[in-house]
Write a protein that holds these residues in place. Structure first.
Motif, short mmCIF file in Angstrom:
data_model
loop_
_atom_site.label_atom_id
_atom_site.label_comp_id
_atom_site.label_asym_id
_atom_site.label_seq_id
_atom_site.Cartn_x
_atom_site.Cartn_y
_atom_site.Cartn_z
N ASP A 1 -6.97 -0.78 3.18
CA ASP A 1 -8.07 -0.49 2.25
C ASP A 1 -7.57 -0.37 0.81
O ASP A 1 -8.28 -0.72 -0.14
CB ASP A 1 -8.79 0.80 2.65
N ALA A 2 -6.33 0.12 0.62
CA ALA A 2 -5.79 0.31 -0.72
C ALA A 2 -5.38 -1.00 -1.38
O ALA A 2 -5.08 -1.02 -2.58
CB ALA A 2 -4.59 1.25 -0.67
N ALA A 3 -5.39 -2.11 -0.62
CA ALA A 3 -5.01 -3.41 -1.17
C ALA A 3 -6.18 -4.14 -1.81
O ALA A 3 -6.03 -5.24 -2.33
CB ALA A 3 -4.39 -4.27 -0.08
N THR A 4 -7.37 -3.54 -1.75
CA THR A 4 -8.54 -4.05 -2.46
C THR A 4 -8.95 -3.00 -3.48
O THR A 4 -9.15 -1.83 -3.13
CB THR A 4 -9.70 -4.33 -1.50
N ARG A 5 -9.05 -3.40 -4.75
CA ARG A 5 -9.24 -2.44 -5.83
C ARG A 5 -10.44 -2.85 -6.69
O ARG A 5 -10.57 -4.01 -7.05
CB ARG A 5 -7.97 -2.41 -6.68
N SER A 6 -11.29 -1.90 -7.01
CA SER A 6 -12.42 -2.16 -7.89
C SER A 6 -12.00 -1.99 -9.34
O SER A 6 -11.09 -1.21 -9.66
CB SER A 6 -13.58 -1.20 -7.58
N VAL B 1 -5.97 -12.78 -2.29
CA VAL B 1 -5.38 -13.31 -1.06
C VAL B 1 -6.53 -13.72 -0.14
O VAL B 1 -7.67 -13.25 -0.29
CB VAL B 1 -4.49 -12.25 -0.37
N PRO B 2 -6.27 -14.60 0.83
CA PRO B 2 -7.36 -15.04 1.72
C PRO B 2 -7.98 -13.88 2.51
O PRO B 2 -9.19 -13.83 2.73
CB PRO B 2 -6.66 -16.02 2.66
N GLU B 3 -7.13 -12.97 2.92
CA GLU B 3 -7.55 -11.74 3.58
C GLU B 3 -6.39 -10.76 3.44
O GLU B 3 -5.25 -11.17 3.23
CB GLU B 3 -7.88 -11.96 5.06
N VAL B 4 -6.67 -9.48 3.54
CA VAL B 4 -5.59 -8.51 3.40
C VAL B 4 -4.76 -8.49 4.67
O VAL B 4 -5.27 -8.25 5.77
CB VAL B 4 -6.14 -7.10 3.10
N SER B 5 -3.49 -8.77 4.53
CA SER B 5 -2.54 -8.70 5.63
C SER B 5 -1.26 -8.09 5.09
O SER B 5 -0.68 -8.58 4.11
CB SER B 5 -2.26 -10.09 6.21
N LEU B 6 -0.82 -7.00 5.70
CA LEU B 6 0.35 -6.26 5.21
C LEU B 6 1.42 -6.15 6.29
O LEU B 6 1.12 -6.24 7.49
CB LEU B 6 -0.07 -4.86 4.77
N MET C 1 -9.34 -8.38 -4.15
CA MET C 1 -8.50 -8.31 -2.96
C MET C 1 -7.08 -8.75 -3.35
O MET C 1 -6.68 -9.89 -3.17
CB MET C 1 -9.08 -9.20 -1.85
N LEU C 2 -6.33 -7.81 -3.92
CA LEU C 2 -5.02 -8.10 -4.47
C LEU C 2 -3.98 -8.44 -3.40
O LEU C 2 -3.04 -9.19 -3.66
CB LEU C 2 -4.52 -6.91 -5.30
N THR D 1 6.88 -8.07 1.07
CA THR D 1 5.44 -8.29 1.19
C THR D 1 5.09 -9.75 0.92
O THR D 1 4.24 -10.33 1.61
CB THR D 1 4.68 -7.37 0.23
N ILE D 2 5.72 -10.35 -0.07
CA ILE D 2 5.46 -11.77 -0.35
C ILE D 2 5.88 -12.63 0.83
O ILE D 2 5.15 -13.56 1.22
CB ILE D 2 6.17 -12.20 -1.65
N GLU D 3 7.02 -12.35 1.42
CA GLU D 3 7.45 -13.10 2.61
C GLU D 3 6.43 -12.95 3.74
O GLU D 3 6.13 -13.91 4.45
CB GLU D 3 8.82 -12.63 3.07
N HIS D 4 5.90 -11.75 3.89
CA HIS D 4 4.87 -11.53 4.92
C HIS D 4 3.63 -12.36 4.60
O HIS D 4 3.04 -12.97 5.51
CB HIS D 4 4.51 -10.04 4.98
N HIS D 5 3.22 -12.40 3.35
CA HIS D 5 2.06 -13.21 2.96
C HIS D 5 2.27 -14.69 3.26
O HIS D 5 1.36 -15.36 3.75
CB HIS D 5 1.77 -13.03 1.46
#
Length: 341
Positions: free
Chosen positions: A247-252, A233-238, A263-264, A170-174
Protein backbone atom coordinates in the motif's frame (compact mmCIF):
# COMPACT_ATOMS: atom_id res chain seq x y z
CA UNK A 1 50.77 27.63 64.56
CA UNK A 2 49.50 24.67 62.58
CA UNK A 3 45.71 24.64 62.24
CA UNK A 4 44.12 21.49 60.89
CA UNK A 5 40.78 23.28 60.59
CA UNK A 6 42.32 26.10 58.58
CA UNK A 7 44.11 23.62 56.31
CA UNK A 8 40.94 21.66 55.64
CA UNK A 9 39.05 24.87 54.90
CA UNK A 10 41.74 25.96 52.45
CA UNK A 11 41.81 22.58 50.72
CA UNK A 12 38.03 22.50 50.45
CA UNK A 13 37.98 25.94 48.84
CA UNK A 14 40.70 24.92 46.41
CA UNK A 15 38.79 21.78 45.53
CA UNK A 16 35.70 23.82 44.75
CA UNK A 17 37.72 26.09 42.47
CA UNK A 18 39.42 23.20 40.66
CA UNK A 19 36.40 20.95 40.23
CA UNK A 20 33.89 23.60 39.21
CA UNK A 21 35.34 24.05 35.70
CA UNK A 22 35.62 20.28 35.30
CA UNK A 23 31.97 19.84 36.26
CA UNK A 24 30.97 22.60 33.86
CA UNK A 25 32.90 20.99 31.02
CA UNK A 26 31.41 17.58 31.80
CA UNK A 27 27.93 19.07 31.73
CA UNK A 28 28.50 21.11 28.57
CA UNK A 29 30.48 18.41 26.72
CA UNK A 30 29.30 14.98 27.84
CA UNK A 31 31.25 13.42 24.98
CA UNK A 32 34.64 14.78 26.05
CA UNK A 33 37.24 12.03 25.73
CA UNK A 34 34.95 9.74 23.73
CA UNK A 35 35.62 8.84 20.09
CA UNK A 36 32.92 8.09 17.53
CA UNK A 37 33.26 6.48 14.11
CA UNK A 38 30.62 7.86 11.77
CA UNK A 39 29.86 6.43 8.36
CA UNK A 40 28.22 7.90 5.29
CA UNK A 41 26.80 6.19 2.20
CA UNK A 42 28.28 6.00 -1.27
CA UNK A 43 25.57 8.40 -2.56
CA UNK A 44 26.70 11.94 -1.83
CA UNK A 45 23.18 13.33 -1.45
CA UNK A 46 23.24 12.04 2.13
CA UNK A 47 26.52 13.64 3.14
CA UNK A 48 24.95 16.96 4.13
CA UNK A 49 22.99 15.58 7.08
CA UNK A 50 26.00 13.45 8.02
CA UNK A 51 28.15 16.58 8.37
CA UNK A 52 25.43 18.45 10.30
CA UNK A 53 25.25 15.66 12.86
CA UNK A 54 29.04 15.38 12.99
CA UNK A 55 29.38 19.05 13.88
CA UNK A 56 26.64 18.82 16.52
CA UNK A 57 28.26 15.76 18.09
CA UNK A 58 31.55 17.67 18.17
CA UNK A 59 29.83 20.51 20.03
CA UNK A 60 28.96 17.90 22.64
CA UNK A 61 32.66 17.06 22.93
CA UNK A 62 32.85 13.86 20.89
CA UNK A 63 35.99 13.24 18.85
CA UNK A 64 35.19 12.27 15.23
CA UNK A 65 37.45 11.79 12.24
CA UNK A 66 36.20 12.15 8.67
CA UNK A 67 33.22 9.83 8.12
CA UNK A 68 33.91 6.49 6.47
CA UNK A 69 32.19 6.07 3.10
CA UNK A 70 30.68 2.59 3.04
CA UNK A 71 28.36 0.47 0.91
CA UNK A 72 25.16 -0.62 2.62
CA UNK A 73 26.20 -4.23 3.41
CA UNK A 74 29.54 -3.12 4.87
CA UNK A 75 27.95 -0.48 7.07
CA UNK A 76 25.16 -2.61 8.47
CA UNK A 77 27.54 -5.43 9.31
CA UNK A 78 30.06 -3.00 10.86
CA UNK A 79 27.52 -1.18 13.02
CA UNK A 80 26.27 -4.53 14.27
CA UNK A 81 29.79 -5.53 15.31
CA UNK A 82 30.44 -2.10 16.83
CA UNK A 83 33.30 -1.35 14.44
CA UNK A 84 31.33 1.72 13.31
CA UNK A 85 29.23 3.84 15.67
CA UNK A 86 26.41 5.07 13.42
CA UNK A 87 25.21 6.73 10.26
CA UNK A 88 22.21 8.97 9.59
CA UNK A 89 21.44 7.54 6.15
CA UNK A 90 19.29 4.48 6.73
CA UNK A 91 16.46 4.23 4.22
CA UNK A 92 13.59 2.18 5.55
CA UNK A 93 11.82 0.09 4.46
CA UNK A 94 14.10 -0.32 1.43
CA UNK A 95 16.99 -1.22 3.76
CA UNK A 96 14.92 -3.83 5.60
CA UNK A 97 16.87 -6.47 3.75
CA UNK A 98 19.94 -5.57 5.86
CA UNK A 99 18.33 -5.69 9.31
CA UNK A 100 19.44 -9.28 9.90
CA UNK A 101 23.03 -8.01 9.99
CA UNK A 102 22.47 -5.79 13.05
CA UNK A 103 19.38 -7.07 14.87
CA UNK A 104 19.97 -7.11 18.61
CA UNK A 105 23.18 -5.06 18.43
CA UNK A 106 22.16 -1.83 16.68
CA UNK A 107 18.93 0.07 16.34
CA UNK A 108 17.00 2.38 14.04
CA UNK A 109 16.22 5.91 15.29
CA UNK A 110 14.36 8.36 13.17
CA UNK A 111 13.43 10.15 11.18
CA UNK A 112 16.47 12.41 10.88
CA UNK A 113 15.21 14.00 7.66
CA UNK A 114 11.57 15.02 7.79
CA UNK A 115 9.16 15.10 4.87
CA UNK A 116 9.44 11.57 3.57
CA UNK A 117 11.43 10.19 0.67
CA UNK A 118 10.19 8.97 -2.70
CA UNK A 119 11.68 6.54 -5.22
CA UNK A 120 10.63 5.71 -8.71
CA UNK A 121 11.17 5.87 -12.47
CA UNK A 122 11.09 9.04 -14.54
CA UNK A 123 10.98 9.85 -18.26
CA UNK A 124 11.56 13.17 -19.97
CA UNK A 125 8.20 14.89 -20.39
CA UNK A 126 8.52 15.39 -24.16
CA UNK A 127 9.02 11.68 -24.83
CA UNK A 128 6.27 10.71 -22.40
CA UNK A 129 3.87 12.87 -24.40
CA UNK A 130 5.16 11.86 -27.83
CA UNK A 131 5.01 8.13 -27.17
CA UNK A 132 2.19 8.05 -24.63
CA UNK A 133 4.42 6.59 -21.91
CA UNK A 134 2.74 6.11 -18.56
CA UNK A 135 4.23 2.82 -17.32
CA UNK A 136 7.32 0.62 -17.49
CA UNK A 137 5.18 -1.69 -19.61
CA UNK A 138 5.37 0.85 -22.44
CA UNK A 139 9.05 0.03 -22.80
CA UNK A 140 8.10 -3.33 -24.28
CA UNK A 141 6.99 -1.48 -27.41
CA UNK A 142 9.51 -1.47 -30.27
CA UNK A 143 9.13 2.24 -31.02
CA UNK A 144 9.77 3.19 -27.40
CA UNK A 145 12.74 0.86 -27.04
CA UNK A 146 14.31 2.27 -30.19
CA UNK A 147 13.89 5.86 -28.99
CA UNK A 148 15.56 5.18 -25.65
CA UNK A 149 18.28 2.83 -26.96
CA UNK A 150 21.48 4.86 -26.84
CA UNK A 151 24.00 1.97 -26.96
CA UNK A 152 22.44 0.04 -29.84
CA UNK A 153 21.69 -3.20 -27.99
CA UNK A 154 17.98 -3.14 -28.89
CA UNK A 155 16.87 -2.24 -25.35
CA UNK A 156 15.91 1.05 -23.71
CA UNK A 157 18.63 2.41 -21.42
CA UNK A 158 17.73 3.01 -17.77
CA UNK A 159 19.97 4.77 -15.27
CA UNK A 160 19.57 2.31 -12.41
CA UNK A 161 21.39 1.67 -9.11
CA UNK A 162 24.99 0.57 -8.55
CA UNK A 163 25.62 -2.84 -6.95
CA UNK A 164 25.17 -2.83 -3.17
CA UNK A 165 22.48 -0.17 -3.05
CA UNK A 166 19.12 -1.15 -1.59
CA UNK A 167 17.28 0.11 -4.67
CA UNK A 168 19.28 -2.31 -6.86
CA UNK A 169 17.45 -5.25 -5.27
CA UNK A 170 14.02 -3.73 -5.84
CA UNK A 171 14.81 -2.85 -9.46
CA UNK A 172 16.04 -6.40 -10.08
CA UNK A 173 12.78 -7.68 -8.60
CA UNK A 174 10.80 -5.38 -10.92
CA UNK A 175 12.68 -6.63 -13.96
CA UNK A 176 11.75 -10.20 -13.10
CA UNK A 177 8.17 -9.45 -12.05
CA UNK A 178 7.40 -7.35 -15.14
CA UNK A 179 9.52 -9.39 -17.60
CA UNK A 180 11.71 -6.43 -18.56
CA UNK A 181 15.14 -8.04 -19.08
CA UNK A 182 14.83 -8.20 -22.85
CA UNK A 183 13.36 -4.70 -23.10
CA UNK A 184 15.34 -2.45 -20.73
CA UNK A 185 19.08 -2.23 -20.10
CA UNK A 186 19.82 -1.18 -16.48
CA UNK A 187 22.96 0.96 -16.28
CA UNK A 188 24.65 0.12 -12.97
CA UNK A 189 27.77 2.28 -13.27
CA UNK A 190 28.41 5.13 -10.85
CA UNK A 191 25.08 6.85 -10.38
CA UNK A 192 26.35 10.43 -10.44
CA UNK A 193 28.26 9.99 -13.69
CA UNK A 194 25.43 8.03 -15.32
CA UNK A 195 22.93 10.74 -14.37
CA UNK A 196 25.25 13.49 -15.59
CA UNK A 197 25.34 11.68 -18.91
CA UNK A 198 21.54 11.41 -18.93
CA UNK A 199 21.15 15.13 -18.18
CA UNK A 200 23.53 15.95 -21.03
CA UNK A 201 21.48 13.72 -23.34
CA UNK A 202 18.28 15.44 -22.21
CA UNK A 203 19.78 18.83 -22.99
CA UNK A 204 20.43 17.71 -26.57
CA UNK A 205 16.82 16.53 -26.93
CA UNK A 206 17.43 12.80 -26.46
CA UNK A 207 14.88 10.69 -24.55
CA UNK A 208 15.96 9.60 -21.07
CA UNK A 209 14.70 7.04 -18.54
CA UNK A 210 16.10 6.97 -15.04
CA UNK A 211 15.53 5.87 -11.47
CA UNK A 212 15.86 8.46 -8.72
CA UNK A 213 14.97 9.18 -5.15
CA UNK A 214 14.30 12.27 -3.07
CA UNK A 215 16.12 14.20 -1.76
CA UNK A 216 18.45 14.23 -4.75
CA UNK A 217 19.95 16.87 -7.03
CA UNK A 218 18.25 15.23 -10.01
CA UNK A 219 14.84 16.62 -9.07
CA UNK A 220 16.32 20.13 -8.96
CA UNK A 221 18.08 19.69 -12.29
CA UNK A 222 15.15 17.89 -13.97
CA UNK A 223 11.96 19.13 -12.36
CA UNK A 224 9.06 16.64 -12.16
CA UNK A 225 6.02 18.05 -13.93
CA UNK A 226 8.15 20.33 -16.11
CA UNK A 227 11.21 18.54 -17.48
CA UNK A 228 10.33 14.99 -16.53
CA UNK A 229 7.42 12.90 -15.24
CA UNK A 230 7.17 10.06 -12.78
CA UNK A 231 5.81 6.96 -14.52
CA UNK A 232 4.08 4.01 -12.93
CA UNK A 233 4.79 0.31 -12.63
CA UNK A 234 2.32 -2.13 -14.23
CA UNK A 235 1.29 -3.29 -10.77
CA UNK A 236 2.88 -3.07 -7.35
CA UNK A 237 5.22 -6.01 -6.79
CA UNK A 238 7.84 -5.92 -4.05
CA UNK A 239 10.55 -8.27 -2.78
CA UNK A 240 9.40 -10.74 -0.13
CA UNK A 241 10.90 -8.77 2.76
CA UNK A 242 8.79 -5.74 1.77
CA UNK A 243 5.64 -7.58 0.70
CA UNK A 244 3.61 -6.08 3.56
CA UNK A 245 4.36 -2.56 2.27
CA UNK A 246 2.41 -2.77 -0.97
CA UNK A 247 0.00 0.00 0.00
CA UNK A 248 2.91 2.39 0.71
CA UNK A 249 4.16 1.99 -2.88
CA UNK A 250 1.20 4.01 -4.19
CA UNK A 251 1.29 7.66 -3.17
CA UNK A 252 -1.22 10.48 -3.63
CA UNK A 253 -0.20 14.02 -4.52
CA UNK A 254 3.11 13.16 -6.19
CA UNK A 255 4.09 16.28 -8.12
CA UNK A 256 4.72 15.47 -11.77
CA UNK A 257 3.33 11.93 -11.83
CA UNK A 258 1.34 10.72 -14.84
CA UNK A 259 -1.49 9.69 -12.51
CA UNK A 260 -2.83 10.54 -9.07
CA UNK A 261 -2.52 8.49 -6.95
CA UNK A 262 0.82 7.44 -8.38
CA UNK A 263 1.81 3.76 -8.43
CA UNK A 264 5.54 4.34 -7.93
CA UNK A 265 6.43 0.73 -7.21
CA UNK A 266 8.67 1.65 -4.25
CA UNK A 267 7.37 2.20 -0.72
CA UNK A 268 7.78 5.73 0.54
CA UNK A 269 10.77 5.72 2.88
CA UNK A 270 11.98 7.52 5.96
CA UNK A 271 15.62 8.54 6.36
CA UNK A 272 16.71 7.27 9.75
CA UNK A 273 19.80 6.91 11.91
CA UNK A 274 21.18 3.45 12.64
CA UNK A 275 23.47 3.28 15.67
CA UNK A 276 25.24 0.66 17.75
CA UNK A 277 23.12 -0.03 20.84
CA UNK A 278 26.02 -0.55 23.27
CA UNK A 279 27.42 2.86 22.33
CA UNK A 280 24.01 4.50 22.72
CA UNK A 281 23.56 2.94 26.16
CA UNK A 282 26.92 4.33 27.24
CA UNK A 283 26.25 7.72 25.62
CA UNK A 284 22.66 8.81 26.27
CA UNK A 285 23.43 12.25 24.84
CA UNK A 286 23.93 10.69 21.41
CA UNK A 287 20.65 8.82 21.61
CA UNK A 288 18.83 11.94 22.74
CA UNK A 289 20.26 14.05 19.92
CA UNK A 290 19.34 11.47 17.29
CA UNK A 291 15.82 11.32 18.68
CA UNK A 292 15.42 15.11 18.77
CA UNK A 293 16.79 16.28 15.43
CA UNK A 294 14.81 16.49 12.20
CA UNK A 295 16.27 18.25 9.15
CA UNK A 296 13.68 19.50 6.61
CA UNK A 297 13.94 17.64 3.33
CA UNK A 298 13.68 20.95 1.45
CA UNK A 299 16.97 22.04 3.04
CA UNK A 300 18.61 18.86 1.78
CA UNK A 301 17.19 19.54 -1.71
CA UNK A 302 18.74 22.99 -1.68
CA UNK A 303 22.16 21.72 -0.59
CA UNK A 304 22.08 18.92 -3.17
CA UNK A 305 21.36 21.47 -5.90
CA UNK A 306 24.23 23.69 -4.74
CA UNK A 307 26.55 20.69 -4.67
CA UNK A 308 25.54 19.74 -8.20
CA UNK A 309 26.31 23.30 -9.29
CA UNK A 310 29.87 22.89 -8.05
CA UNK A 311 29.73 23.99 -4.41
CA UNK A 312 31.13 20.87 -2.78
CA UNK A 313 32.27 22.40 0.54
CA UNK A 314 29.87 20.32 2.60
CA UNK A 315 31.59 21.20 5.87
CA UNK A 316 30.95 24.90 5.27
CA UNK A 317 27.38 24.25 4.10
CA UNK A 318 26.63 22.31 7.28
CA UNK A 319 28.21 24.99 9.45
CA UNK A 320 26.08 27.63 7.73
CA UNK A 321 22.93 25.55 8.21
CA UNK A 322 23.72 25.23 11.92
CA UNK A 323 24.31 28.99 12.15
CA UNK A 324 21.04 29.70 10.35
CA UNK A 325 19.17 27.39 12.72
CA UNK A 326 21.18 28.20 15.85
CA UNK A 327 18.27 28.56 18.25
CA UNK A 328 16.79 25.20 17.31
CA UNK A 329 20.21 23.53 17.31
CA UNK A 330 20.92 24.89 20.79
CA UNK A 331 17.64 23.41 21.98
CA UNK A 332 18.57 20.01 20.58
CA UNK A 333 22.00 20.18 22.21
CA UNK A 334 20.47 21.09 25.57
CA UNK A 335 18.17 18.08 25.27
CA UNK A 336 21.21 15.89 24.64
CA UNK A 337 23.13 17.38 27.58
CA UNK A 338 20.18 16.89 29.91
CA UNK A 339 19.98 13.22 28.94
CA UNK A 340 23.61 12.75 29.96
CA UNK A 341 23.16 14.06 33.50
Amino acid sequence: MFSLKKLLTTLSAAALVSTAPVAAIAQDQPGAGVSMIMAQPTWDTGWFQTEIFKQMFEELGYSINAPLTLDNPAFYQSVGYGDVTLWVDGWFPIHNTYTHAFEGSAEIIGPVVSGGALEGYLVDAASAEEFGITSLDDFKRDDVKAAFDRDGDGRADLVACPPGWGCELTIEHHFEAYDLDSHINPIKAGYASAMADAVAAYETGSPILFYTWTPNWTVNELIPGEDVVWIEVPEVSLPDDMADLVDAATRSGVEGCVNDPCMLGFPANTIDAVANTAFLDENPAVRALLEAVEIPITDVYAQNAAMNDGDDDIEAQAAQWIADNRAQVDGWLETARAAAQ
